[in-house]
Structure formats: structure tokens, C-alpha cells
Design an enzyme around this catalytic site. Sequence first.
Site, PDB file in Angstrom:
ATOM      1  N   HIS A  39      44.137  53.296  71.517  1.00  0.00           N
ATOM      2  CA  HIS A  39      43.177  54.064  70.724  1.00  0.00           C
ATOM      3  C   HIS A  39      42.034  54.636  71.553  1.00  0.00           C
ATOM      4  O   HIS A  39      41.202  55.382  71.016  1.00  0.00           O
ATOM      5  CB  HIS A  39      42.633  53.215  69.560  1.00  0.00           C
ATOM      6  CG  HIS A  39      41.729  52.086  69.965  1.00  0.00           C
ATOM      7  ND1 HIS A  39      42.205  50.869  70.423  1.00  0.00           N
ATOM      8  CD2 HIS A  39      40.373  51.976  69.988  1.00  0.00           C
ATOM      9  CE1 HIS A  39      41.186  50.074  70.690  1.00  0.00           C
ATOM     10  NE2 HIS A  39      40.065  50.710  70.434  1.00  0.00           N
ATOM     11  N   HIS A  40      41.979  54.325  72.845  1.00  0.00           N
ATOM     12  CA  HIS A  40      41.002  54.973  73.735  1.00  0.00           C
ATOM     13  C   HIS A  40      41.676  55.859  74.784  1.00  0.00           C
ATOM     14  O   HIS A  40      41.027  56.296  75.736  1.00  0.00           O
ATOM     15  CB  HIS A  40      40.119  53.924  74.425  1.00  0.00           C
ATOM     16  CG  HIS A  40      39.054  53.358  73.548  1.00  0.00           C
ATOM     17  ND1 HIS A  40      37.974  54.095  73.122  1.00  0.00           N
ATOM     18  CD2 HIS A  40      38.917  52.128  72.982  1.00  0.00           C
ATOM     19  CE1 HIS A  40      37.204  53.342  72.338  1.00  0.00           C
ATOM     20  NE2 HIS A  40      37.767  52.149  72.236  1.00  0.00           N
ATOM     21  N   HIS A  42      43.072  46.961  66.013  1.00  0.00           N
ATOM     22  CA  HIS A  42      42.842  47.723  67.244  1.00  0.00           C
ATOM     23  C   HIS A  42      41.729  47.155  68.127  1.00  0.00           C
ATOM     24  O   HIS A  42      41.762  47.292  69.348  1.00  0.00           O
ATOM     25  CB  HIS A  42      42.555  49.192  66.916  1.00  0.00           C
ATOM     26  CG  HIS A  42      41.180  49.458  66.391  1.00  0.00           C
ATOM     27  ND1 HIS A  42      40.785  49.111  65.116  1.00  0.00           N
ATOM     28  CD2 HIS A  42      40.086  50.023  66.974  1.00  0.00           C
ATOM     29  CE1 HIS A  42      39.518  49.461  64.932  1.00  0.00           C
ATOM     30  NE2 HIS A  42      39.071  50.010  66.037  1.00  0.00           N
ATOM     31  N   ASP A  43      40.741  46.501  67.549  1.00  0.00           N
ATOM     32  CA  ASP A  43      39.618  45.994  68.340  1.00  0.00           C
ATOM     33  C   ASP A  43      39.704  44.493  68.609  1.00  0.00           C
ATOM     34  O   ASP A  43      38.694  43.858  68.948  1.00  0.00           O
ATOM     35  CB  ASP A  43      38.282  46.296  67.633  1.00  0.00           C
ATOM     36  CG  ASP A  43      37.704  47.638  68.049  1.00  0.00           C
ATOM     37  OD1 ASP A  43      38.191  48.224  69.033  1.00  0.00           O
ATOM     38  OD2 ASP A  43      36.763  48.105  67.384  1.00  0.00           O
ATOM     39  N   ASP A  93      39.121  55.980  64.776  1.00  0.00           N
ATOM     40  CA  ASP A  93      38.175  55.044  65.390  1.00  0.00           C
ATOM     41  C   ASP A  93      36.852  55.743  65.711  1.00  0.00           C
ATOM     42  O   ASP A  93      35.763  55.223  65.413  1.00  0.00           O
ATOM     43  CB  ASP A  93      38.798  54.459  66.656  1.00  0.00           C
ATOM     44  CG  ASP A  93      37.881  53.505  67.399  1.00  0.00           C
ATOM     45  OD1 ASP A  93      37.413  52.528  66.776  1.00  0.00           O
ATOM     46  OD2 ASP A  93      37.631  53.731  68.593  1.00  0.00           O
ATOM     47  N   HIS A 114      38.712  45.806  76.411  1.00  0.00           N
ATOM     48  CA  HIS A 114      39.124  45.249  75.120  1.00  0.00           C
ATOM     49  C   HIS A 114      40.465  45.771  74.635  1.00  0.00           C
ATOM     50  O   HIS A 114      41.240  45.035  74.027  1.00  0.00           O
ATOM     51  CB  HIS A 114      38.043  45.471  74.057  1.00  0.00           C
ATOM     52  CG  HIS A 114      38.008  46.854  73.480  1.00  0.00           C
ATOM     53  ND1 HIS A 114      37.294  47.884  74.043  1.00  0.00           N
ATOM     54  CD2 HIS A 114      38.591  47.375  72.368  1.00  0.00           C
ATOM     55  CE1 HIS A 114      37.432  48.969  73.315  1.00  0.00           C
ATOM     56  NE2 HIS A 114      38.220  48.693  72.295  1.00  0.00           N
ATOM     57  N   LYS A 166      37.965  42.861  71.573  1.00  0.00           N
ATOM     58  CA  LYS A 166      36.501  42.761  71.654  1.00  0.00           C
ATOM     59  C   LYS A 166      36.006  41.330  71.485  1.00  0.00           C
ATOM     60  O   LYS A 166      34.836  41.050  71.758  1.00  0.00           O
ATOM     61  CB  LYS A 166      35.846  43.664  70.614  1.00  0.00           C
ATOM     62  CG  LYS A 166      35.814  45.120  71.032  1.00  0.00           C
ATOM     63  CD  LYS A 166      34.983  45.969  70.098  1.00  0.00           C
ATOM     64  CE  LYS A 166      34.919  47.410  70.622  1.00  0.00           C
ATOM     65  NZ  LYS A 166      34.209  48.305  69.675  1.00  0.00           N
TER      66      LYS A 166
END
Length: 416
Positions: free
Chosen positions: A324-325, A270-271, A353, A299, A274
Site C-alpha cells: 500500500h506504499h 494493512h498497517d 490509505d 511497517h 506499525k
Amino acid sequence: MSINADLRHVIHALSDALDLVGVDDVAHGKRVGIMAAACARVAGLPEDEADFLFDLGLLHDIGVSSTRTHAHLVELFDWEGSQVHCQVGDALLAGFPPLAAMALPVRYHHTRWEDLQHLDVAPKLARQANLIFLVDRVDALSASHYADNTLLDATAGIRATIAGHAGSYFHPDWVAVFLEASRTEAFWLSLEPRAVQACLLERRGRSCSWPASMAELRQLAVIFARIVDAKSPFTAEHSLGVSRLARYLAERLEVSPENCDKLEIAGLLHDLGKLRVPDEILDKPSALDERERRIINTHSFETFQILRNIDGFEDEIAPWAAWHHEEPGGNGYPFHLEGSALPLEARILRVADIFQAMVQERPYRQGLSGAQVSGFIEALVRQGRIEGRVAGVLLDNVVEAMSVARPVFQDVARIF
């Protein structure tokens, strides 16, 4: 269960992820691959070895997560810490059978020929590693000329520098091959962005079918996660903790076993975006300003851009990871999706998260207690920022969830 993926697409996706580390210089590995394959053809190597060297060029810096390290790679011809990312890359690739043949060439791709020829390394692997070293340094010497379109003016000096290191840094035969390959303008023009993209499109069209099991896909996701989590002491172990917690919550919400597997992979990935965030922003212990927050907020879109190009990831794993955000009320980012458009798996990943980030130990603070994190999660539910049903399962099992979200060192060592 397996997913019919394409190994070439996987290699390109890994390369795209590594490109993010360069922030503004986003094609270093691809240019190295193009030059390596060109030299292989001049040397008369079989086409399958030229293809291998192209892919090796794409992934040779798989051990690089830091934007600072990437800056050293493209700004300095050699430096004291150059071996660290080689060792990390070797460790990442050695345990993944589809790419394990690249591990030792990656391990030695910054080892001088005068040293490498005396090590206990198979001659073919040593030559592969040394070719990558040579063209990698060509790209470093060329880096300052890409932006202002002066590369053709600099080629004579670059060629002279490489020739001056024959027998010390580089195998004399490879130097001779490079000098022959690079005497044409076409060699250098192939490194321009349009030519790079055309080359990638052509190679992407060559199918390399890979019927990957869920275990293999998870292993691949762990490679991505290790690259991300190595970027900063603030993110260490985060991806694994989110992945574990997302699966834990999904099982209690009666998500199908197949989707639990996919969600676990999405949690590891998921990240991914970044990697493009500069180290000084990601490592900042104080509040971010508006510009820094906008950079951080890119990201999840970068994650989507990379994962959607892997066959089998585009319909579920990629969007779940990228969303996820997103918030139920449509106030999240980067797509501002309404809650009705968000599948349960994406809503689970958002909660996992947030919770993991709060309970994880960070260099600048202790992880929150069960009472503290419960209060925070309850407030997010009241504000309509997370899914109440998912949060309810979490809060009913908060002590166990904290244990799942904070993997102990032995768990990390075993998985990674």
C-alpha cells in the site's frame, strides 16, 4: 466462499504481530507458551490441554498494542494498570468462536490467586489463567538476562521469587509444579532463540485445518485491526476506514465480489506492521526526522512477513496489504515495485490509505475538506505517485467517499 486456512498458523501469526510490540524483545508470548506447556506436562495434564496452554501463552497479551505497556509487562513484577490489557484481550477473543475459549483465562491472567479463587470463575479456567500469570512473571524476571546470556546464573533467584509468592499471587500447586519443571537446565535453555524457533517449527507442522468463511476471516482481520488501531490516538479507526473505502472504490471499478471481500480484509490488515513502531514515533505530532521515517517505513514489510504465513493469505491478501506504499513509478517502499507489477487491488488500497488519513480527524489537526483533499489527490496523480483511474473514481464521488472513509462512532462500535 471459504478459504482453507490453518488455525494454528493463525495463532502463530497473531503471536508474531504481538511480538512486534516488544520492538527488541520479540518472543515474550512464545516463551510463556513454552513454559506453560512444560508445566502442564509435569502436572500430568492431557496433551490437548498442554497444547491449549501453549497457544494461550502465545496470545495472552493480545490486548497489548503499546510499546510502553509492553515495557511495563517485562520490567515490572506488578503494577496498577496491569488489568487493562487483560480486559481488552478478553473482549477481542470472546466474540471469535475459534479462540473464544481463551477469553476468560486472558481476562484473569494478571489476577492474584488470593483474589481469583474467590471470584465466580470455573476452577479449570482459573487454574489456566493463574499458570499463565506465573510463567508470564517468570519471563519478566528473566528479561534482563536474555541479552547478556546470564539466565542460568539467575535461575535460583527467579525460582525463589516465585516460591515466595505461593498462595498470594500463585496457586501453591502451580508453584510446586514450576519448581519441579524448572530445576533442569533444559527448561531454561528452551527459552533461547534457537530453541524457541525449533519449537515453533515443530508445532507449525501439526495441521489444524480451518475452512474459514469470508465472514470469519473478516472477523479475524477485525481483531488484528483493533490491536493496531488501539496503539495510538492518531491511528484510531484508520484501518476500518481504509477497509471500507477500498471496498467502495473496488466495487465502482468492477473488481470481482470475491476480490472485493479479500481487499476489505487487506484494508483491515494493512498497517499491522506499525505495532513495531515505538509509541513516541507514531504519536509524534511534528515532522519525523530521517531515522524516524526509516523506522516508520519498515511497517509494510512487517505486515507482509506476518500475513504471508497464513494459509490462503499468501497470494493476494498479504501482498495487497504490504504494497500500500508502492508507487506506479517504482519510488514507493518497501519493494520499489513498478506499476506494471502492482495489481489493481494494491493500487486501490494505496489511494484509500492516503485519502482516509487526510480526511480523518487527528488529535493535532482537523480532517481536510473535500476541496483540500481533492487538490492533494490531483497533485499526486500529476506526480505519478498514485493510479489515475482509481483517483478519478474517488474524485467523482468525493463527498460520499469522505463519509465512507470516516465511520461514525456507531459503525465502529458495531464492527469492533
